[in-house]
Motif scaffolding. Structure first.
Motif, PDB file in Angstrom:
ATOM      1  N   UNK A 258       0.844  -1.213   0.000  1.00  0.00           N
ATOM      2  CA  UNK A 258       0.000   0.000   0.000  1.00  0.00           C
ATOM      3  C   UNK A 258       0.880   1.265   0.000  1.00  0.00           C
ATOM      4  N   UNK A 259       1.844   1.279   0.941  1.00  0.00           N
ATOM      5  CA  UNK A 259       2.724   2.454   1.004  1.00  0.00           C
ATOM      6  C   UNK A 259       3.557   2.604  -0.276  1.00  0.00           C
ATOM      7  N   UNK A 260       3.944   1.453  -0.833  1.00  0.00           N
ATOM      8  CA  UNK A 260       4.723   1.489  -2.087  1.00  0.00           C
ATOM      9  C   UNK A 260       3.907   2.115  -3.202  1.00  0.00           C
ATOM     10  N   UNK A 261       2.621   1.706  -3.273  1.00  0.00           N
ATOM     11  CA  UNK A 261       1.753   2.250  -4.331  1.00  0.00           C
ATOM     12  C   UNK A 261       1.573   3.754  -4.160  1.00  0.00           C
ATOM     13  N   UNK A 262       1.342   4.171  -2.898  1.00  0.00           N
ATOM     14  CA  UNK A 262       1.174   5.613  -2.636  1.00  0.00           C
ATOM     15  C   UNK A 262       2.458   6.364  -3.000  1.00  0.00           C
ATOM     16  N   UNK A 263       3.598   5.758  -2.648  1.00  0.00           N
ATOM     17  CA  UNK A 263       4.881   6.413  -2.948  1.00  0.00           C
ATOM     18  C   UNK A 263       5.077   6.560  -4.454  1.00  0.00           C
ATOM     19  N   UNK A 264       4.760   5.492  -5.177  1.00  0.00           N
ATOM     20  CA  UNK A 264       4.920   5.558  -6.640  1.00  0.00           C
ATOM     21  C   UNK A 264       4.002   6.644  -7.221  1.00  0.00           C
ATOM     22  N   UNK A 265       2.753   6.614  -6.759  1.00  0.00           N
ATOM     23  CA  UNK A 265       1.785   7.629  -7.207  1.00  0.00           C
ATOM     24  C   UNK A 265       2.291   9.056  -6.874  1.00  0.00           C
TER      25      UNK A 265
END
Lengths: 173, 198
Positions: free
Chosen positions: B155-162
């Motif tokens: 989840x945090x990875x996706x937010x970071x990428x976004x």
């Protein structure tokens, strides 16, 4: 408020006299302001809009007018500022008429339009200078309105007229 | 006829557009004023609605951790900043009744407003992305802490990428667009000012 020889005198009955003074200014200066705006944008509708905005400001600011300059100079100053405000719409600044003037003789255009087209090819300051000069605003007043020296205005008027004369010679040939 | 007289005659021969009726003109002035007022009211309504909406969402989820509250506050701040800058509120704060000023002063003022606006909007844009994503990250702490570590990481990875896409693509694009618009006007203003000074 009444206007005598370009001087605005205030009277106690302000709202009615302001309306009267404004009516007088509007009738006396509309054509002049419109031509100045035409000299700047060379587009009838656009010039009309700027002239309208100018008189809206005149109406709003009339009670604050202090007679530091003649009322005519004051109106021309507002008109010049409103013209220069169009710089913010620079992307809309189309000079299609101007390009024609640069190309040489214009077919089916009368001399009046040709003069306005030639003026439209000048830079912003020169357009305002020559428009006011042709409107018979004194060069000292043009200098005061634009914040330039009188000698600078004189030299530039001379150069602009030379350019216009050359273009007209080419046009008449 | 000499050239001077001819130009003068031609100049005056231009048929002026008929002057609009004074009543219509003054009505236009009043309607411009009303439109400005309406825009301001709409802006405030939008700002208030945003805050109310965010508070309602938060109140419904009964957050317990302070990080969630801070996260929401940051996100609201980001949205408020964005709305304030996008409706031109900043410009309205600086420009009032300048049309009667001497021409050079008017131009200088226009230039200053534009430069201030350019700096502010750039700053606001940066602040918007930073506040929004740090707010989101803080908000998520409470709701991800009981999830398996792997899921949290995803989840945090996706937010970071976004967030990175936003920072390096959308933000850059928005800044470039702003710079082009401001740069053109500022350049034009500077050249006219230099011309009147010369």
């Amino acid at each position: 408020m009444t206007i005598q020889n370009g001087i605005l005198t205030k009277s106690p009955n302000s709202s009615i006299s302001q309306q009267r003074a404004f009516d007088e200014l509007y009738a006396g200066y509309w054509d002049k302001v419109f031509r100045l705006c035409m000299g700047y944008v060379n587009d009838d509708d656009w010039a009309k809009d700027i002239a309208q905005d100018t008189f809206i400001t005149v109406w709003q600011q009339l009670p604050n007018f202090r007679n530091e300059a003649s009322v005519g100079t004051w109106i021309f100053r507002i008109a010049c500022n409103n013209c220069l405000r169009q710089l913010e719409r620079s992307s809309k600044f189309v000079r299609k008429e101007v390009d024609k003037a640069d190309e040489g003789p214009v077919v089916n255009e009368d001399e009046v339009n040709f003069l306005y087209q030639c003026i439209a090819t000048l830079n912003e300051t020169d357009r305002l200078i020559i428009s006011m000069e042709l409107e018979e605003v004194k060069q000292a007043e043009i200098a005061a309105i634009l914040g330039m020296s009188e000698s600078n205005v004189r030299v530039r008027v001379h150069r602009i007229k030379e350019k216009l004369t050359e273009k007209f010679k080419a046009y008449e040939r | 006829m000499n050239a001077d007289d001819k130009f003068q005659q031609l100049w005056r021969s231009k048929k002026a557009a008929p002057a609009p009726d004074i009543k219509a003109l003054l009505e236009k002035a009043a309607s411009v004023k009303r439109a400005v007022k309406r825009k301001l009211i709409l802006t405030y309504a939008l700002l208030t609605a945003t805050i109310v909406w965010a508070c309602w969402i938060v109140a419904r989820s009964h957050p317990k951790m302070v990080t969630t509250w801070i996260g929401v506050a940051l996100a609201i701040l980001a949205i408020l900043l964005y709305i304030a800058s996008s409706v031109g509120l900043i410009k309205q704060l600086y420009s009032k009744g300048q049309e009667v000023a001497p021409v050079q002063q008017y131009l200088q003022n226009m230039l200053q407003i534009r430069e201030k606006q350019r700096r502010l909007q750039r700053g606001i844009l940066n602040a918007y992305f930073i506040l929004l994503f740090s707010g989101l990250a803080l908000y998520m702490i409470e709701y991800t802490r009981y999830l398996p570590a792997g899921t949290t990481l995803v989840i945090y990875g996706a937010v970071a990428v976004w967030g990175l896409i936003n920072w390096f693509y959308f933000r850059k694009k928005a800044i470039a667009k702003q710079e082009a618009a401001f740069g053109a006007v500022i350049g034009k203003l500077e050249s006219v000012i230099a011309d009147t000074e010369g």
